[in-house]
Design a protein around this motif. Structure first.
Motif, PDB file in Angstrom:
ATOM      1  N   ALA A   1       0.846  -1.207   0.000  1.00  0.00           N
ATOM      2  CA  ALA A   1       0.000   0.000   0.000  1.00  0.00           C
ATOM      3  C   ALA A   1       0.879   1.256   0.000  1.00  0.00           C
ATOM      4  O   ALA A   1       0.576   2.247  -0.690  1.00  0.00           O
ATOM      5  CB  ALA A   1      -0.914   0.002   1.225  1.00  0.00           C
ATOM      6  N   LEU A   2       1.982   1.200   0.736  1.00  0.00           N
ATOM      7  CA  LEU A   2       2.891   2.352   0.762  1.00  0.00           C
ATOM      8  C   LEU A   2       3.505   2.567  -0.621  1.00  0.00           C
ATOM      9  O   LEU A   2       3.582   3.700  -1.111  1.00  0.00           O
ATOM     10  CB  LEU A   2       3.986   2.126   1.827  1.00  0.00           C
ATOM     11  N   CYS A   3       3.907   1.464  -1.265  1.00  0.00           N
ATOM     12  CA  CYS A   3       4.466   1.576  -2.623  1.00  0.00           C
ATOM     13  C   CYS A   3       3.442   2.233  -3.545  1.00  0.00           C
ATOM     14  O   CYS A   3       3.766   3.148  -4.313  1.00  0.00           O
ATOM     15  CB  CYS A   3       4.835   0.196  -3.176  1.00  0.00           C
ATOM     16  N   GLY A   4       2.181   1.779  -3.439  1.00  0.00           N
ATOM     17  CA  GLY A   4       1.129   2.352  -4.279  1.00  0.00           C
ATOM     18  C   GLY A   4       0.959   3.837  -3.992  1.00  0.00           C
ATOM     19  O   GLY A   4       0.805   4.650  -4.907  1.00  0.00           O
ATOM     20  N   ARG A   5       1.016   4.178  -2.710  1.00  0.00           N
ATOM     21  CA  ARG A   5       0.772   5.579  -2.324  1.00  0.00           C
ATOM     22  C   ARG A   5       1.857   6.517  -2.856  1.00  0.00           C
ATOM     23  O   ARG A   5       1.580   7.640  -3.254  1.00  0.00           O
ATOM     24  CB  ARG A   5       0.696   5.628  -0.795  1.00  0.00           C
TER      25      ARG A   5
END
Ligand code: ADP
Length: 496
Positions: A294-298
């Motif tokens: 999710a952090l990578c996506g963000r």
């Protein structure tokens, strides 16, 4: 420990979630809560800044009371108090629109400079502490001041002691960061009220021709403490930590102790944190991997499980060690590793980080903002957390990181030295990677050791688990504060 309803007025310039620039806000929210649980009658006073949302929080005016004022020289400033209606702590907000209804807390966001009347603003806060007590018809046992912004409350207590009922009240000043002294021109003496006789070379409020609020508190409070045992020693040892107040602190030695901050485990707990998309624990750690995704996506990174993400959530200030980190960024990205930085501050580093994020968008991300949600996601989604601080009174993020299974790389200073155990030097208890000297080589050595451990999965999991099982809750520290309150109440007044 029984407190027999010990009465404490906690005066602070920041209070999460209402106003925050750093750790003081977290401490001001969590410590009173923990003390109230131990039976303390603790009330908080903080300014009502223009940035506090009346839509988001409920506030109620204190009923049946006449508005008051504080006086400085020829000026009478009308003030009012409102209470928080929907919060579980007794918090009172000082309303004085002329001083506090502004977008910034200390700094004007448009000019980037401190407000010129910060002396007025925080003398008003310190003096209003006693107006609030009059309002509430309540005399505290302890006036607990925090940093330079409320340090003058110790001076005002010495004046109050002439009034009946106040003789047994004592003051405590907690030093959260010696880098900020609250220094003002000599004209401020006239604004303080009752302070003319205290201003002379070497006197209790004088500091190299200026007025120092912090020095006044250090010398006039009945007790002092700071926020970690190592920092308590460091600030007495050299200019690098106390910036000229080291001798004054050494002379106050018998009064100075370090009580480690805790973290609010109701807010910072990966098992219950509603700000992160996937909750997890050391027994059920799978969620951490999804938070990394999710952090990578963000931040726009491709998802890559085996490349570590190094996270930073910090004020971008000299204190935080960016000068030793910046030269290493190309090497860190080449490990390979990814870097996410959340914070704002010094324009030089803001520009540098922005440029790196433009050139390496798949490996380097920076958000120049204050963002609570992203700070939780970085704690949950990163593998390694960097805190190469030059000095760190206590530091909260290294504790949050350990609880979130994000292994900290820290310099051995202040609270970082007191909370992180090096995993190479103590293989049974290690929770992170620690370096001593303040230079890029030493930091690079610690990052390489962390990176190498990261690629040994079993060992890494052990280090993560040990960090996640550490108890950084406020309970232990709150008991130490209670002991300190009791101790200071048994002592004679220090400055009459
Ligand atoms: P300091 O008080 O010196 O800034 P601490 O580690 O004691 O450092 O506390 C910093 C607190 O502020 C932590 O709760 C951290 O997560 C938070 N913080 C700092 N910068 C940001 C930011 N840009 N966005 C969200 N939270 C931040």
């Amino acid at each position: 420990m029984s407190t027999d309803g010990l009465k404490v007025l906690f005066v602070t310039s920041e209070l999460a979630p209402f106003s925050k620039t750093g750790g003081l806000a977290d401490v001001s929210a969590a410590l009173p809560k923990a003390l109230a649980r131990l039976g303390c009658d603790i009330r908080i006073l903080t300014p009502f800044y223009g940035s506090i949302s009346r839509e988001k929080f409920l506030f109620a005016a204190l009923n049946g009371k006449v508005p008051s004022s504080v006086s400085f020289h020829a000026n009478e400033l009308p003030i009012e108090f409102v209470a928080s209606g929907d919060w579980d702590r007794s918090a009172y907000f000082l309303c004085c629109d002329a001083l506090f209804d502004r977008p910034g807390i200390y700094v004007d966001p448009f000019s980037g400079k401190d407000y010129l009347d910060n002396d007025y603003r925080f003398l008003t806060l310190s003096q209003a502490a006693y107006r609030l007590c009059d309002y509430l018809d309540w005399i505290p046992d302890i006036v607990h001041a925090n940093d330079w912004q409320s340090a003058p409350a110790a001076h005002y207590l010495t004046l109050r002691r002439a009034q009946s009922g106040w003789r047994n009240t004592r003051s405590l000043l907690t030093l959260h960061n010696l880098a900020y002294h609250g220094l003002f021109p000599v004209e401020t003496v006239g604004r303080m009220g009752g302070a003319e006789s205290l201003y002379f070379p070497g006197g209790p409020i004088e500091f190299y021709g200026h007025v120092s609020f912090l020095k006044s508190g250090i010398l006039m409070a009945d007790a002092l403490n700071t926020v970690s045992p190592t920092y308590a020693r460091e600030i007495q040892s050299s200019y690098d930590f106390a910036f000229g107040l080291e001798n004054v602190l050494r002379e106050s030695n018998s009064h100075l102790q370090g009580i480690l901050n805790g973290i609010d485990t109701e807010v910072w707990n990966p098992e219950t944190d509603t700000r992160i998309p996937h909750r997890y624990s050391s027994e059920k750690p799978e969620g951490k991997r999804f938070n990394k995704q999710a952090l990578c996506g963000r931040v726009g990174f491709p998802v890559e499980d085996n490349i570590p993400i190094l996270g930073i959530v910090s004020r971008i200030a000299h204190q935080k060690g960016f000068e030793i980190l910046a030269p290493l960024i190309p090497e860190i990205l080449g490990l390979p590793a990814r870097v996410v930085i959340l914070g704002s501050g010094e324009p030089y580093y803001e520009h540098m980080f922005y440029e790196y994020s433009r050139v390496y968008p798949d490996r380097f991300a920076v958000r120049l903002a204050y963002d609570e949600d992203l700070s939780h996601l970085i704690e949950a989604g990163s593998d390694i957390f960097l805190m190469p601080s030059k000095f760190e009174p206590c530091g909260l993020n290294q504790m949050m990181s350990m609880i979130y299974g994000t292994v900290p790389v820290v310099r051995a200073t202040g609270g970082l030295a007191d909370t992180v155990v090096d995993a190479d030097f103590d293989t049974l208890h290690g929770t992170g990677f620690v370096f001593q000297d303040y230079n890029s080589d030493a930091l690079w050595w610690a990052i390489r050791r962390a990176n190498s451990a990261y690629h040994h999965r079993e060992r890494w999991t052990e280090i993560q688990k040990r960090g996640m099982s550490r108890d950084f809750s406020w309970q232990r520290s709150a008991s130490s504060y209670l002991e300190l309150y009791r101790d200071v109440l048994s002592r004679p007044v220090r400055f009459a």
